[in-house]
Write a protein that holds these residues in place. Structure first.
Motif, PDB file in Angstrom:
ATOM      1  N   ALA A 156       7.865   2.741  18.068  1.00 45.26           N
ATOM      2  CA  ALA A 156       7.225   1.680  17.286  1.00 45.26           C
ATOM      3  C   ALA A 156       5.971   2.199  16.594  1.00 45.26           C
ATOM      4  O   ALA A 156       5.700   1.857  15.437  1.00 45.26           O
ATOM      5  N   VAL A 157       5.205   3.030  17.294  1.00 41.18           N
ATOM      6  CA  VAL A 157       4.001   3.618  16.707  1.00 41.18           C
ATOM      7  C   VAL A 157       4.365   4.540  15.542  1.00 41.18           C
ATOM      8  O   VAL A 157       3.707   4.528  14.498  1.00 41.18           O
ATOM      9  N   ILE A 158       5.420   5.328  15.712  1.00 43.77           N
ATOM     10  CA  ILE A 158       5.848   6.234  14.643  1.00 43.77           C
ATOM     11  C   ILE A 158       6.308   5.455  13.415  1.00 43.77           C
ATOM     12  O   ILE A 158       5.880   5.726  12.289  1.00 43.77           O
ATOM     13  N   VAL A 159       7.165   4.452  13.630  1.00 45.57           N
ATOM     14  CA  VAL A 159       7.648   3.633  12.510  1.00 45.57           C
ATOM     15  C   VAL A 159       6.489   2.887  11.857  1.00 45.57           C
ATOM     16  O   VAL A 159       6.382   2.828  10.629  1.00 45.57           O
ATOM     17  N   GLY A 160       5.608   2.311  12.670  1.00 42.81           N
ATOM     18  CA  GLY A 160       4.448   1.612  12.132  1.00 42.81           C
ATOM     19  C   GLY A 160       3.541   2.537  11.359  1.00 42.81           C
ATOM     20  O   GLY A 160       3.007   2.167  10.298  1.00 42.81           O
TER      21      GLY A 160
ATOM     22  N   ARG B 106       3.474  -8.004  -3.896  1.00 51.27           N
ATOM     23  CA  ARG B 106       3.740  -9.096  -2.950  1.00 51.27           C
ATOM     24  C   ARG B 106       5.015  -8.838  -2.153  1.00 51.27           C
ATOM     25  O   ARG B 106       5.080  -9.111  -0.955  1.00 51.27           O
ATOM     26  N   GLY B 107       6.031  -8.326  -2.825  1.00 49.77           N
ATOM     27  CA  GLY B 107       7.277  -8.011  -2.133  1.00 49.77           C
ATOM     28  C   GLY B 107       7.080  -6.915  -1.103  1.00 49.77           C
ATOM     29  O   GLY B 107       7.580  -7.007   0.020  1.00 49.77           O
ATOM     30  N   TYR B 108       6.330  -5.875  -1.486  1.00 56.69           N
ATOM     31  CA  TYR B 108       6.039  -4.789  -0.543  1.00 56.69           C
ATOM     32  C   TYR B 108       5.218  -5.298   0.642  1.00 56.69           C
ATOM     33  O   TYR B 108       5.467  -4.917   1.791  1.00 56.69           O
ATOM     34  N   PHE B 109       4.251  -6.158   0.335  1.00 50.03           N
ATOM     35  CA  PHE B 109       3.398  -6.695   1.399  1.00 50.03           C
ATOM     36  C   PHE B 109       4.210  -7.539   2.378  1.00 50.03           C
ATOM     37  O   PHE B 109       4.023  -7.452   3.602  1.00 50.03           O
ATOM     38  N   GLY B 110       5.115  -8.355   1.845  1.00 50.89           N
ATOM     39  CA  GLY B 110       5.955  -9.184   2.699  1.00 50.89           C
ATOM     40  C   GLY B 110       6.848  -8.346   3.611  1.00 50.89           C
ATOM     41  O   GLY B 110       6.949  -8.607   4.814  1.00 50.89           O
ATOM     42  N   ALA B 111       7.484  -7.319   3.032  1.00 45.85           N
ATOM     43  CA  ALA B 111       8.358  -6.445   3.824  1.00 45.85           C
ATOM     44  C   ALA B 111       7.551  -5.687   4.875  1.00 45.85           C
ATOM     45  O   ALA B 111       7.993  -5.526   6.024  1.00 45.85           O
ATOM     46  N   TYR B 112       6.369  -5.235   4.479  1.00 46.31           N
ATOM     47  CA  TYR B 112       5.484  -4.501   5.396  1.00 46.31           C
ATOM     48  C   TYR B 112       5.064  -5.381   6.562  1.00 46.31           C
ATOM     49  O   TYR B 112       5.097  -4.961   7.734  1.00 46.31           O
ATOM     50  N   THR B 113       4.710  -6.615   6.273  1.00 44.52           N
ATOM     51  CA  THR B 113       4.268  -7.544   7.313  1.00 44.52           C
ATOM     52  C   THR B 113       5.406  -7.897   8.267  1.00 44.52           C
ATOM     53  O   THR B 113       5.219  -7.925   9.488  1.00 44.52           O
ATOM     54  N   ILE B 114       6.594  -8.150   7.718  1.00 48.16           N
ATOM     55  CA  ILE B 114       7.751  -8.476   8.567  1.00 48.16           C
ATOM     56  C   ILE B 114       8.082  -7.318   9.498  1.00 48.16           C
ATOM     57  O   ILE B 114       8.351  -7.510  10.688  1.00 48.16           O
TER      58      ILE B 114
ATOM     59  N   MET C 131       6.065  -5.020  10.618  1.00 50.85           N
ATOM     60  CA  MET C 131       5.039  -4.909  11.648  1.00 50.85           C
ATOM     61  C   MET C 131       5.176  -6.013  12.704  1.00 50.85           C
ATOM     62  O   MET C 131       4.915  -5.783  13.886  1.00 50.85           O
ATOM     63  N   LEU C 132       5.623  -7.193  12.288  1.00 49.64           N
ATOM     64  CA  LEU C 132       5.864  -8.267  13.255  1.00 49.64           C
ATOM     65  C   LEU C 132       7.005  -7.887  14.203  1.00 49.64           C
ATOM     66  O   LEU C 132       6.941  -8.155  15.405  1.00 49.64           O
ATOM     67  N   VAL C 133       8.042  -7.270  13.659  1.00 49.25           N
ATOM     68  CA  VAL C 133       9.153  -6.803  14.499  1.00 49.25           C
ATOM     69  C   VAL C 133       8.662  -5.761  15.489  1.00 49.25           C
ATOM     70  O   VAL C 133       9.020  -5.776  16.677  1.00 49.25           O
ATOM     71  N   LEU C 134       7.801  -4.854  15.023  1.00 46.39           N
ATOM     72  CA  LEU C 134       7.256  -3.825  15.903  1.00 46.39           C
ATOM     73  C   LEU C 134       6.356  -4.430  16.981  1.00 46.39           C
ATOM     74  O   LEU C 134       6.307  -3.932  18.111  1.00 46.39           O
ATOM     75  N   CYS C 135       5.660  -5.512  16.644  1.00 40.70           N
ATOM     76  CA  CYS C 135       4.849  -6.220  17.642  1.00 40.70           C
ATOM     77  C   CYS C 135       5.739  -6.811  18.730  1.00 40.70           C
ATOM     78  O   CYS C 135       5.381  -6.799  19.918  1.00 40.70           O
ATOM     79  N   VAL C 136       6.887  -7.338  18.332  1.00 45.67           N
ATOM     80  CA  VAL C 136       7.838  -7.865  19.316  1.00 45.67           C
ATOM     81  C   VAL C 136       8.331  -6.746  20.227  1.00 45.67           C
ATOM     82  O   VAL C 136       8.434  -6.911  21.449  1.00 45.67           O
ATOM     83  N   ILE C 137       8.624  -5.588  19.639  1.00 42.46           N
ATOM     84  CA  ILE C 137       9.106  -4.452  20.420  1.00 42.46           C
ATOM     85  C   ILE C 137       8.040  -3.982  21.405  1.00 42.46           C
ATOM     86  O   ILE C 137       8.322  -3.750  22.588  1.00 42.46           O
TER      87      ILE C 137
ATOM     88  N   VAL D  14      -1.149  -3.721  15.613  1.00 41.47           N
ATOM     89  CA  VAL D  14      -2.025  -4.536  14.772  1.00 41.47           C
ATOM     90  C   VAL D  14      -3.076  -3.661  14.096  1.00 41.47           C
ATOM     91  O   VAL D  14      -3.369  -3.821  12.902  1.00 41.47           O
ATOM     92  N   ALA D  15      -3.634  -2.715  14.851  1.00 42.46           N
ATOM     93  CA  ALA D  15      -4.636  -1.812  14.292  1.00 42.46           C
ATOM     94  C   ALA D  15      -4.036  -0.977  13.166  1.00 42.46           C
ATOM     95  O   ALA D  15      -4.639  -0.822  12.086  1.00 42.46           O
ATOM     96  N   ILE D  16      -2.834  -0.439  13.378  1.00 41.97           N
ATOM     97  CA  ILE D  16      -2.167   0.356  12.346  1.00 41.97           C
ATOM     98  C   ILE D  16      -1.857  -0.503  11.121  1.00 41.97           C
ATOM     99  O   ILE D  16      -2.014  -0.064   9.975  1.00 41.97           O
ATOM    100  N   TYR D  17      -1.420  -1.744  11.371  1.00 43.12           N
ATOM    101  CA  TYR D  17      -1.103  -2.666  10.264  1.00 43.12           C
ATOM    102  C   TYR D  17      -2.328  -2.915   9.391  1.00 43.12           C
ATOM    103  O   TYR D  17      -2.260  -2.821   8.157  1.00 43.12           O
ATOM    104  N   ILE D  18      -3.453  -3.210  10.020  1.00 38.58           N
ATOM    105  CA  ILE D  18      -4.683  -3.496   9.273  1.00 38.58           C
ATOM    106  C   ILE D  18      -5.148  -2.268   8.507  1.00 38.58           C
ATOM    107  O   ILE D  18      -5.549  -2.363   7.339  1.00 38.58           O
ATOM    108  N   LEU D  19      -5.089  -1.107   9.130  1.00 40.66           N
ATOM    109  CA  LEU D  19      -5.505   0.122   8.460  1.00 40.66           C
ATOM    110  C   LEU D  19      -4.625   0.413   7.256  1.00 40.66           C
ATOM    111  O   LEU D  19      -5.106   0.926   6.233  1.00 40.66           O
ATOM    112  N   GLY D  20      -3.336   0.079   7.359  1.00 40.90           N
ATOM    113  CA  GLY D  20      -2.429   0.306   6.242  1.00 40.90           C
ATOM    114  C   GLY D  20      -2.719  -0.568   5.040  1.00 40.90           C
ATOM    115  O   GLY D  20      -2.268  -0.275   3.926  1.00 40.90           O
ATOM    116  N   LEU D  21      -3.489  -1.623   5.233  1.00 41.33           N
ATOM    117  CA  LEU D  21      -3.838  -2.535   4.137  1.00 41.33           C
ATOM    118  C   LEU D  21      -5.022  -2.042   3.323  1.00 41.33           C
ATOM    119  O   LEU D  21      -5.420  -2.689   2.357  1.00 41.33           O
TER     120      LEU D  21
END
Length: 211
Positions: A142-146, A171-179, A181-187, A83-90
């Protein structure tokens, strides 16, 4: 479906291989510096950490830790870094901060392994393999991919400031990026489950040997 996922993964790896290498090196450097930092702590800090380790081993062998509390802690901690990496990437300043986060994760792992080896020698190394390695086999990739995804998205935001034509596709990039990161959160959540229900079994089996 499986073939499509594999194909997309391979193409992504090929297009971002330099970033994967860069992030992996940062993680490994963090592990190295974490292990090296063990030699820099003073005697009082070493004694305190040693007492904590022995107390933990005694607790593992003599009592039952609340699985619910342990589960909540491990799940939240495992997901937190993604989550921290996701937010920083924004953010447009996310590139150095993402790298700092990856380095810090590596530093913590390196310090833990280094301290265990310093205190318990070969026993400490074996304990590190049992207690640190299993869940991190999921967390570290997951950290490396994120980290790669966050660096890519942050770099795109920087480019957008100079190339207005990129705005339409954000918007397309943001959607793919968010999805992703959600997969990585599951992992990483699965890693938290592993750390809660599987790792303690291994630790209990060798705790008396390690002490």
């Amino acid at each position: 479906m499986r073939f499509w996922v594999r194909q997309v993964s391979v193409e992504y790896l090929k297009s971002k291989w330099h970033l994967f290498l860069f992030v992996t090196v940062f993680l490994l450097v963090g592990i190295y510096f974490g292990a090296a930092a063990v030699g820099e702590i003073n005697a009082d800090q070493t004694d305190h950490l040693s007492e904590y380790l022995n107390s933990f081993l005694n607790q593992v062998t003599s009592s039952t830790v609340s699985e619910q509390l342990f589960f909540r802690h491990n799940i939240l901690y495992s997901i937190y870094i993604i989550v921290a990496i996701y937010i920083l990437g924004l953010t447009v300043i996310g590139i150095p901060l993402v790298l700092v986060t990856v380095f810090t994760k590596g530093f913590m792992i390196g310090f833990t392994i280094g301290f265990l080896v310093q205190e318990k020698a070969f026993k400490g190394f074996m304990f590190a393999l049992i207690s640190v390695l299993p869940h991190n086999l999921l967390v570290l990739p997951a950290v490396i991919v994120g980290g790669v995804a966050a660096l890519s998205f942050s770099a795109m935001l920087i480019k957008r400031r100079f190339q207005s034509r990129l705005t339409s596709g954000i918007r397309g990039y943001f959607g793919a990026y968010t999805i992703l990161m959600l997969v990585l959160c599951v992992i990483t959540g699965a890693a938290g489950i592993l750390e809660t229900y599987v790792t303690p079994v291994f630790i209990k089996s060798v705790a008396n040997y390690i002490k």
